[in-house]
Structures are given as structure tokens and as C-alpha cells.
Design an enzyme around this catalytic site. Structure first.
Site, PDB file in Angstrom:
ATOM      1  N   GLU A  13       2.526 -14.572   8.445  1.00  0.00           N
ATOM      2  CA  GLU A  13       1.356 -14.096   9.177  1.00  0.00           C
ATOM      3  C   GLU A  13       0.704 -15.184  10.006  1.00  0.00           C
ATOM      4  OE1 GLU A  13      -1.388 -11.819   6.734  1.00  0.00           O
ATOM      5  OE2 GLU A  13       0.207 -11.489   5.296  1.00  0.00           O
ATOM      6  N   ASP A 200       3.229  -0.002   6.012  1.00  0.00           N
ATOM      7  CA  ASP A 200       3.764   1.075   5.176  1.00  0.00           C
ATOM      8  C   ASP A 200       2.667   2.111   4.952  1.00  0.00           C
ATOM      9  OD1 ASP A 200       2.418   0.575   2.357  1.00  0.00           O
ATOM     10  OD2 ASP A 200       3.052  -1.388   3.109  1.00  0.00           O
TER      11      ASP A 200
END
Length: 233
Positions: A13, A200
Site C-alpha cells: 500500500e 472484496d
């Protein structure tokens, strides 16, 4: 403008942001590597907190206290709790809370931190607006939402757990760090925002989808943060 703290939970990230930095100075504290430098013509400190609320709380306190940042941004990925929010979309926090706090045995509602004045922490309105506009500029192929982000030390991958979070907290997405950073930022009176790209659906398909879409979600977050830094006055 003072220094801006940018925190991610995983190396993926923050690696792209680190690679774009100049004039970098490295500091190691509490097992974490903090990089100070320039990014998009703004003075920043970028760090990987590690996964989970405790790691994030330690990291955020160092960013607020040691580095004396003026603003704090948490970027990363999350599971969607809303049918309209698809994989790859972005959620920007209006507020954040910790869904796994449970002192109901003492008469508190779930998510309420005992003996604290606040348990749901409001993000900074200016940072919300800048983040939203930045996302629309650089991620025009996806949707951007603003709303509540709920955090807990759990990877949500069961339909019934997801539905419980929706019914109880009305969050737009769920992850494992943002609520902790929000609490630390509030205690230190540092304006903050949590930015989450959806990897997700936080249901029975979560583990498969997470592995497939994690990198794309991170790319959306990185583009947004860089544009956001450019746009901040």
C-alpha cells in the site's frame, strides 16, 4: 502547510508512494520505518503500520506525536458492506468506528468504547471533499462513495458476519485499521481521513476476490492520494 502523515497497513500500500518521494530521511521507531520527504510538492511522512488496530494505533501516535503532522491520511483496501459498492470502487470516510468493541455486558451498545466521550470519530470535512474530488479526477472508471468505515481485528469473509455489521453499524466497508487511526487522530486533535479501495465483498467470496483484486485496489488508492496531495492548499 505542515507535514502530512500517510499510513498504510501493508507494504504494497505504501511502496508506490515511497518510490515517488524525494529528499527522503528514514527513521525507525517501534519496529516501523518512517520516511520523511517530499511527495507531490508536499512535506510528508509515509509509513507502513502493519495489519490490525494495535499496530495502527502505535503507528498513528508516533506520526501525530513524534512527527507532529498537521493532517493524517490512512490509505488501503477494504471489504464492501454495500451492494452498490463494487470491487475497485473507493470509499472515503465520513466517520469511523471499531465494530469489535463489545462492552454490552456493562450496558453499552456494541461499538461504544466505555468511559470515552466519543466512539465514532468524524473525519475532516475538507479532507473528505479533497479526496472525493481527487478520486473523480484520476479514477473516472470507478465509483467513489463517502460514509462510515467500520474496523475490527477480523478479516470478514462470512455472509452472516457481514450482514450483522450492516444491520448494527450501517457501514459502507470494513477493514482492520481505520477506526484505530481515527481514535488516535481525534485524541491528538489531528484532522484525518480514511480512504479505502474495495478489494472484496466481505462475504463467502472474499478470500478469492481479495487475492485477485488487491493490487488493482491499491493502484486506485495511490493515484487518489497523489492527486489529493497535489490539490491540498
Amino acid at each position: 502547510m505542515g507535514k502530512i502523515g500517510i499510513i498504510g497497513a501493508m507494504e504494497q500500500e505504501v511502496a508506490s508512494l515511497k518510490n515517488k518521494m524525494t529528499q527522503v530521511k528514514e527513521t525507525k521507531l517501534a519496529g516501523m520505518t518512517f520516511l520523511e520527504g517530499m511527495l507531490c510538492n508536499k512535506e510528508v511522512v509515509v509509513v507502513r503500520s502493519g495489519i490490525g488496530k494495535v499496530n495502527m494505533a502505535i503507528c498513528a501516535q508516533i506520526v501525530a506525536g513524534h512527527f507532529q503532522v498537521e493532517k493524517m491520511i490512512n490509505t488501503g483496501i477494504a471489504g464492501s458492506l454495500c451492494n452498490d459498492i463494487n470491487i475497485g470502487d473507493i470509499v472515503i470516510s465520513t466517520n469511523a468506528l471499531q465494530h469489535d468493541v463489545d462492552a454490552t455486558g456493562f450496558g453499552y451498545e456494541r461499538g461504544v468504547i466505555p468511559q470515552m466521550d466519543k466512539s465514532c470519530f468524524e473525519a475532516d470535512k475538507e479532507l473528505i471533499e479533497v479526496a472525493k474530488n481527487a478520486c473523480e479526477k484520476v479514477n473516472s472508471d470507478i465509483q467513489v462513495f463517502t460514509g462510515r468505515i467500520v474496523s475490527g481485528d477480523q478479516f470478514i469473509s462470512k455472509d452472516e458476519v457481514k450482514q450483522d455489521l450492516v444491520d448494527t453499524f450501517q457501514g459502507l466497508c470494513t477493514e482492520m485499521e481505520g477506526g484505530a487511526m481515527a481514535q488516535v487522530a481525534w485524541l491528538n486533535q489531528v484532522p484525518f481521513v480514511v480512504i479505502r479501495a474495495i478489494s472484496d465483498k466481505a462475504d463467502h467470496s472474499a478470500e478469492v476476490d481479495y487475492a485477485e483484486f488487491e493490487q488493482k485496489a491499491i493502484e486506485h488508492s495511490v493515484k487518489l492520494v497523489c492527486q489529493m496531495l497535489t490539490d491540498l492548499a
